[in-house]
Each structure stands twice: as structure tokens, then as C-alpha cells.
Design a protein around this motif. Sequence first.
Motif, PDB file in Angstrom:
ATOM      1  N   VAL A  89       0.855  -1.187   0.000  1.00  0.00           N
ATOM      2  CA  VAL A  89       0.000   0.000   0.000  1.00  0.00           C
ATOM      3  C   VAL A  89       0.892   1.238   0.000  1.00  0.00           C
ATOM      4  N   ALA A  90       0.535   2.219  -0.806  1.00  0.00           N
ATOM      5  CA  ALA A  90       1.334   3.444  -0.896  1.00  0.00           C
ATOM      6  C   ALA A  90       1.310   4.197   0.431  1.00  0.00           C
ATOM      7  N   GLY A  91       2.440   4.815   0.760  1.00  0.00           N
ATOM      8  CA  GLY A  91       2.457   5.757   1.869  1.00  0.00           C
ATOM      9  C   GLY A  91       3.084   5.301   3.165  1.00  0.00           C
ATOM     10  N   ARG A  92       3.496   4.017   3.261  1.00  0.00           N
ATOM     11  CA  ARG A  92       4.092   3.536   4.517  1.00  0.00           C
ATOM     12  C   ARG A  92       3.248   3.954   5.722  1.00  0.00           C
ATOM     13  N   LEU A  93       1.970   3.666   5.652  1.00  0.00           N
ATOM     14  CA  LEU A  93       1.026   4.126   6.670  1.00  0.00           C
ATOM     15  C   LEU A  93       1.266   3.449   8.012  1.00  0.00           C
ATOM     16  N   LEU A 116       6.432   5.717  16.168  1.00  0.00           N
ATOM     17  CA  LEU A 116       7.254   5.900  14.968  1.00  0.00           C
ATOM     18  C   LEU A 116       6.358   6.086  13.756  1.00  0.00           C
ATOM     19  N   ILE A 117       6.686   7.082  12.939  1.00  0.00           N
ATOM     20  CA  ILE A 117       6.007   7.247  11.652  1.00  0.00           C
ATOM     21  C   ILE A 117       7.049   7.488  10.557  1.00  0.00           C
ATOM     22  N   TYR A 118       6.735   6.992   9.370  1.00  0.00           N
ATOM     23  CA  TYR A 118       7.548   7.252   8.185  1.00  0.00           C
ATOM     24  C   TYR A 118       6.949   8.455   7.473  1.00  0.00           C
ATOM     25  N   VAL A 119       7.801   9.423   7.130  1.00  0.00           N
ATOM     26  CA  VAL A 119       7.289  10.684   6.582  1.00  0.00           C
ATOM     27  C   VAL A 119       8.031  11.076   5.313  1.00  0.00           C
ATOM     28  N   ASP A 120       7.257  11.338   4.261  1.00  0.00           N
ATOM     29  CA  ASP A 120       7.746  12.013   3.065  1.00  0.00           C
ATOM     30  C   ASP A 120       6.886  13.257   2.912  1.00  0.00           C
ATOM     31  N   VAL A 121       7.426  14.393   3.290  1.00  0.00           N
ATOM     32  CA  VAL A 121       6.638  15.628   3.293  1.00  0.00           C
ATOM     33  C   VAL A 121       6.157  16.016   1.902  1.00  0.00           C
ATOM     34  N   ASP A 122       6.772  15.437   0.863  1.00  0.00           N
ATOM     35  CA  ASP A 122       6.404  15.781  -0.502  1.00  0.00           C
ATOM     36  C   ASP A 122       5.477  14.751  -1.149  1.00  0.00           C
ATOM     37  N   PRO A 148       4.353  11.812  28.672  1.00  0.00           N
ATOM     38  CA  PRO A 148       5.099  12.444  27.588  1.00  0.00           C
ATOM     39  C   PRO A 148       4.991  11.629  26.301  1.00  0.00           C
ATOM     40  N   PHE A 149       4.970  12.321  25.184  1.00  0.00           N
ATOM     41  CA  PHE A 149       4.806  11.720  23.864  1.00  0.00           C
ATOM     42  C   PHE A 149       6.082  11.949  23.054  1.00  0.00           C
ATOM     43  N   PHE A 150       6.798  10.861  22.754  1.00  0.00           N
ATOM     44  CA  PHE A 150       7.986  10.911  21.901  1.00  0.00           C
ATOM     45  C   PHE A 150       7.560  10.507  20.495  1.00  0.00           C
ATOM     46  N   LEU A 151       7.798  11.368  19.528  1.00  0.00           N
ATOM     47  CA  LEU A 151       7.477  11.050  18.134  1.00  0.00           C
ATOM     48  C   LEU A 151       8.767  10.810  17.363  1.00  0.00           C
ATOM     49  N   GLU A 152       8.911   9.592  16.855  1.00  0.00           N
ATOM     50  CA  GLU A 152      10.074   9.225  16.049  1.00  0.00           C
ATOM     51  C   GLU A 152       9.721   9.374  14.578  1.00  0.00           C
ATOM     52  N   ILE A 153      10.516  10.153  13.866  1.00  0.00           N
ATOM     53  CA  ILE A 153      10.260  10.422  12.448  1.00  0.00           C
ATOM     54  C   ILE A 153      11.374   9.819  11.603  1.00  0.00           C
ATOM     55  N   ILE A 154      11.002   8.899  10.725  1.00  0.00           N
ATOM     56  CA  ILE A 154      11.935   8.339   9.751  1.00  0.00           C
ATOM     57  C   ILE A 154      11.508   8.861   8.378  1.00  0.00           C
ATOM     58  N   THR A 155      12.405   9.565   7.716  1.00  0.00           N
ATOM     59  CA  THR A 155      12.040  10.180   6.440  1.00  0.00           C
ATOM     60  C   THR A 155      12.397   9.279   5.258  1.00  0.00           C
ATOM     61  N   TYR A 156      11.759   9.559   4.150  1.00  0.00           N
ATOM     62  CA  TYR A 156      12.014   8.818   2.912  1.00  0.00           C
ATOM     63  C   TYR A 156      11.498   9.640   1.739  1.00  0.00           C
ATOM     64  N   LYS A 173      13.921  16.904   3.683  1.00  0.00           N
ATOM     65  CA  LYS A 173      12.932  15.945   4.196  1.00  0.00           C
ATOM     66  C   LYS A 173      12.907  15.962   5.728  1.00  0.00           C
ATOM     67  N   VAL A 174      14.065  15.912   6.344  1.00  0.00           N
ATOM     68  CA  VAL A 174      14.154  15.845   7.804  1.00  0.00           C
ATOM     69  C   VAL A 174      13.674  17.137   8.444  1.00  0.00           C
ATOM     70  N   ILE A 175      14.159  18.254   7.968  1.00  0.00           N
ATOM     71  CA  ILE A 175      13.849  19.539   8.584  1.00  0.00           C
ATOM     72  C   ILE A 175      12.377  19.901   8.420  1.00  0.00           C
TER      73      ILE A 175
END
Length: 309
Positions: A89-93, A116-122, A148-156, A173-175
Amino acid sequence: MSSLKKLTTPSGIISALAIDQRGALRRMLGEDASQESLENFKSLVSENLTAHASSILLDPEFGLPAAAKRDENCGLLMAYEKTGYDSTVAGRLPNLIANQSVKRLKEAGADAVKLLIYVDVDEDKAINDCKQAFVERVGSECVAEDLPFFLEIITYDAAISDKREYAKIKPHKVIEAMKLYADPRYHVSVLKVEVPVDMNFVEGFGDDYVYTKEEAAAFYKEQAKISNLPFVFLSAGVSAQMFHDTLNFAKASGSTFNGVLCGRATWAGAAKAYKEAGSDKAAEWLQTIGKSNIIELAKLVEELATPIK
């Protein structure tokens, strides 16, 4: 929001050990590794290394026995997401562990929750909109339970798989992902993020580079100014030496990172020992090389990181 003090060193720095890996750890231990093996290995890491960590990140699927064996002064973060993603499925949901909630993780002893979420801002707006709503729900749960909520962002990048090509756009992507999820609507307490450049492609760190040292340093400065939220670096599976070199470069570049959540760079060799020779050899590795790794890293982080106020 509940305090982060249970998760930091006395000086206010996060020097945390991550071993919430599930699929990745099974691959390291052998595809036929049993639940008992995963639980035992995590317990070995916790028992032998948490005296030198401000907190440990574990998962409720295989990590509860390890949580019980951590040092009494070591805080507990618990992962809330299912491991991996559906590649068909598209999007690494993202998805959550089916039988868990923030309330249940708190009842299991968690001092904070990590997602943890995978993020492609574009990527397609509809895909990112789903992820944003997903993070909002988890943030609201954490507010309700005062954790407390820790959000881990892995970009692609959905269209790029070549590492060198991706390295050229990784800072963007990261910034931009950090900027997005630092918004107060998500109720994030701490961002767990990648360094803004692939250090393998920085001048002086690899044979082939796409950034000069000056260009790379500018991205570290830019990342640090994105928000007022505390942020910690993940080790991304690099060697202990590369991670140390990266942290030194980050500090010299003006980064104000608040600590680390470091996994494989600390304990990967123990997984190899466990697979090849069993738990006694893994314990021996942890008590010698692993202990040295985490003590050296903790000392370095204490020197380089910015305390959380």
C-alpha cells in the motif's frame, strides 16, 4: 504534561537505550528466532546496560520481561506502533499494536510513549493528512493519560531508493518533517529524529560526498532552530564510532540536540554473539564491549547535548 525527569540524567539530558526493534531484531537473531529468544535477548540488554542509561525504549510485544529487569534508576519508554509497514500500500502508513493503548502502556509501567512514523513531506497530500490525523489521536491519548509523547520520524522519498540521490534531498525531508510535527496540535513532548544529513556523504566522512563540511554544518544549525521542542538523535543502525563522530560534528556545527535514543550502535554485536553462540556469550559481550559502548556514549552525550529546561 507529565515531567520528563524520569527519562533524563540528573543534568536534564536524555541518554536512552533503544531496543524496541522487533522485525529487525528477528532478522539479526535469525528468521526462526522464537518469541522466547527475542524476550531473552532484550532482557539481557536491559539487565546488563540500563545502569548506564537514563531510560530504555522497549515494546510491549517482546519487551515486558526486559522492562522488569531494568535498573531502578532507568526510566521506561514504550513503543505504541506496530513494527514495519505494509509495502503493498502506498504511503508507509502507520498502525498501532492491536491490543494496546496509552492507558495500558501506562499501566505496564511506561513513563512515556513512543510512536514511529515514516514521513515524506512531498508525498500525496491525502497520505500525509492520514498520518497527521493519526499522530493527533496518539497525542490526545497521551494528554489524557498525562504521559510524555515521543514522536520518532523516519524520512524517505516515495520515488527515490538510491542512497546517494536521497542524500541530496535528505536535509529538506528531515527539517520539514520536524517543522510539521512540532506544531502544538500534535502534543509532542520530544522529537526523536535523524541527523539532517547522511554522514556517509559528507566531506571527510566518506569517499564520495554530496555536501562539504560547511554545507552539512549549516543544515545542523537549521535543524536546531526549527522549534522549541526537545529533540534527540537516533543512531539509525550506524557503527558506534560513526555515531560518536556524528555527535561531535553536530555539536561543532551548533546543534542543540538534547540527547540520544541509541540502539544497535550500542548492542548489535551482542545479537551476533547470541545467534552464533547463545545467551552466555551475548551476556559476556554486553558486560564488556556493550558496557564500554554505552559508558563512552553516555559520557560523550553528557558533554555535547543541551540539557532540557
